[in-house]
Design an enzyme around this catalytic site. Structure first.
Site, PDB file in Angstrom:
ATOM      1  N   HIS A 139       5.912  -3.512   4.263  1.00 55.83           N
ATOM      2  CA  HIS A 139       4.857  -2.615   3.799  1.00 55.83           C
ATOM      3  C   HIS A 139       3.936  -3.391   2.869  1.00 55.83           C
ATOM      4  O   HIS A 139       4.378  -3.919   1.846  1.00 55.83           O
ATOM      5  CB  HIS A 139       5.485  -1.422   3.072  1.00 55.83           C
ATOM      6  CG  HIS A 139       4.478  -0.426   2.589  1.00 55.83           C
ATOM      7  ND1 HIS A 139       3.649   0.265   3.439  1.00 55.83           N
ATOM      8  CD2 HIS A 139       4.163  -0.012   1.336  1.00 55.83           C
ATOM      9  CE1 HIS A 139       2.873   1.071   2.736  1.00 55.83           C
ATOM     10  NE2 HIS A 139       3.169   0.920   1.443  1.00 55.83           N
ATOM     11  N   GLY A 159      -2.488   1.495  -4.893  1.00 52.74           N
ATOM     12  CA  GLY A 159      -3.866   1.017  -4.794  1.00 52.74           C
ATOM     13  C   GLY A 159      -4.078  -0.212  -3.929  1.00 52.74           C
ATOM     14  O   GLY A 159      -5.111  -0.876  -4.025  1.00 52.74           O
ATOM     15  N   LYS A 160      -3.122  -0.510  -3.057  1.00 52.33           N
ATOM     16  CA  LYS A 160      -3.240  -1.707  -2.193  1.00 52.33           C
ATOM     17  C   LYS A 160      -4.434  -1.590  -1.248  1.00 52.33           C
ATOM     18  O   LYS A 160      -5.233  -2.518  -1.117  1.00 52.33           O
ATOM     19  CB  LYS A 160      -1.949  -1.906  -1.383  1.00 52.33           C
ATOM     20  CG  LYS A 160      -0.702  -2.100  -2.220  1.00 52.33           C
ATOM     21  CD  LYS A 160       0.514  -2.385  -1.370  1.00 52.33           C
ATOM     22  CE  LYS A 160       0.873  -1.216  -0.451  1.00 52.33           C
ATOM     23  NZ  LYS A 160       1.252   0.003  -1.209  1.00 52.33           N
ATOM     24  N   ASP A 178      -1.164  -1.535   5.518  1.00 60.97           N
ATOM     25  CA  ASP A 178       0.031  -0.694   5.605  1.00 60.97           C
ATOM     26  C   ASP A 178       1.245  -1.433   6.165  1.00 60.97           C
ATOM     27  O   ASP A 178       2.280  -1.504   5.522  1.00 60.97           O
ATOM     28  CB  ASP A 178      -0.238   0.580   6.426  1.00 60.97           C
ATOM     29  CG  ASP A 178       0.890   1.582   6.263  1.00 60.97           C
ATOM     30  OD1 ASP A 178       1.334   1.789   5.116  1.00 60.97           O
ATOM     31  OD2 ASP A 178       1.343   2.147   7.278  1.00 60.97           O
ATOM     32  N   ARG A 244       1.317 -14.911 -19.106  1.00 60.89           N
ATOM     33  CA  ARG A 244      -0.069 -14.974 -19.578  1.00 60.89           C
ATOM     34  C   ARG A 244      -0.669 -16.372 -19.446  1.00 60.89           C
ATOM     35  O   ARG A 244      -1.862 -16.561 -19.642  1.00 60.89           O
ATOM     36  CB  ARG A 244      -0.150 -14.507 -21.035  1.00 60.89           C
ATOM     37  CG  ARG A 244       0.345 -13.090 -21.211  1.00 60.89           C
ATOM     38  CD  ARG A 244       0.201 -12.615 -22.645  1.00 60.89           C
ATOM     39  NE  ARG A 244      -1.183 -12.567 -23.068  1.00 60.89           N
ATOM     40  CZ  ARG A 244      -1.578 -12.167 -24.288  1.00 60.89           C
ATOM     41  NH1 ARG A 244      -0.673 -11.807 -25.179  1.00 60.89           N
ATOM     42  NH2 ARG A 244      -2.850 -12.150 -24.613  1.00 60.89           N
TER      43      ARG A 244
END
Length: 311
Positions: A139, A159-160, A178, A244
């Site tokens: 997926h 939010g892909k 998808d 970071r």
């Protein structure tokens, strides 16, 4: 065992079929290696790789032409006594009547191509490697960003697809939304494609199904793409420790291959498309030999060294 039918290879490589009375869909190829049948045409069948596609080039063809007909027929009987997938003549060579008769009686397809032998073998091996490669479906969303295959993963609804749509609007190319079918070509290469049924479609919650090819044009879609980088979208949590600097690469494993992976925390106001673009460009830059994090670390160390010397 997974295999590819001879009929599919005939169609894909536009091969000529000399004994078209046979049902090619019932013959399958199970390994990607091929064999030039030179030694077998001399009568040497020890260590014969009978499971491979058999190739006849100039050397084999001219050798057969100078053989006595009785000896040649005897070789054919031995050769086609093995359950080989098929026999392919290169350079527009054609089989003689004896070969065609014995091959047809044995149910072995005899095919032809006008390609040079070496060029044909290379292309056939490439196609078989891709077709027979181990495959899984996951997926996610796969997009070509600056030539880098960006696999976006995450929970449903995070939010892909929206990120992929914005990337397409910014000039990049969608491979699949998808469901991503991933094939392991070798220990260094993973190729992602789309299932036929969902190709070029994106599902947007609240809007529905969007056809990217018809909406934005053929330049915004792509059939397949190597997977170079994985972006994992996840909800932001203040207690989580996120990288970071990026001094050390993180990896995820797909079909036994390690792929560079970034975990991307999602918060309102973050522009996912820009972040994905930057991640792809930065990954490409690292492959070209420049690592911004290491350059910053070098500058910091040089500055500390300079201060210590001044003191």
């Amino acid at each position: 065992m997974k295999g590819v039918s001879v009929s599919r290879i005939v169609e894909q490589m536009k091969l000529k079929v000399f004994n078209d009375s046979l049902d090619l869909t019932k013959r399958s190829i199970n390994i990607s290696d091929v064999n030039r049948s030179a030694l077998q045409m001399t009568g040497y069948f020890e260590h014969f790789e009978k499971d491979r596609v058999q190739i006849i080039g100039t050397v084999e063809y001219t050798y057969l032409q100078q053989m006595e007909p009785e000896k040649r027929r005897e070789i054919y009987q031995q050769f086609f006594g093995y359950e080989i997938p098929c026999l392919i003549f290169c350079r527009n060579y054609e089989p003689d009547d004896d070969l065609l008769e014995i091959a047809t009686a044995s149910g072995i397809p005899v095919l032809g191509t006008d390609y040079g032998t070496s060029a044909f073998m290379a292309e056939l091996i490439y196609i078989l490697n891709e077709t027979l490669a181990p495959c899984i479906s996951i997926h996610g969303v796969l997009v070509d960003v600056y030539g880098e295959g960006l696999l976006i993963m995450g929970e449903s609804g995070i939010g892909k697809s929206e990120a992929a749509l914005e990337l397409v609007r910014r000039g990049h190319r969608l491979v699949t939304d998808d469901v991503v079918e991933i094939r392991k070509i070798n220990d260094h290469t993973l190729v992602g494609t789309s299932p036929d049924i969902t190709r070029h479609f994106i599902e947007l919650r609240g809007v529905g199904i969007v056809d990217i090819k018809y909406l934005f044009g053929v330049e915004c879609v792509k059939e397949k793409q190597n997977i170079d980088l994985v972006i994992k979208l996840e909800d932001w949590h203040k207690d989580n420790d996120y990288d970071r600097l990026g001094l050390e690469e993180e990896y995820t494993e797909i079909l036994g291959n390690k792929v560079v992976c970034h975990s991307l925390p999602i918060r309102p106001g973050r522009n996912l498309a820009v972040i994905c673009e930057t991640a792809a460009a930065n990954h490409r830059q690292k492959k070209m030999g420049y690592n911004a994090a290491k350059e910053l670390y070098r500058r910091v160390q040089a500055n500390l060294q300079k201060r210590s010397e001044e003191e």
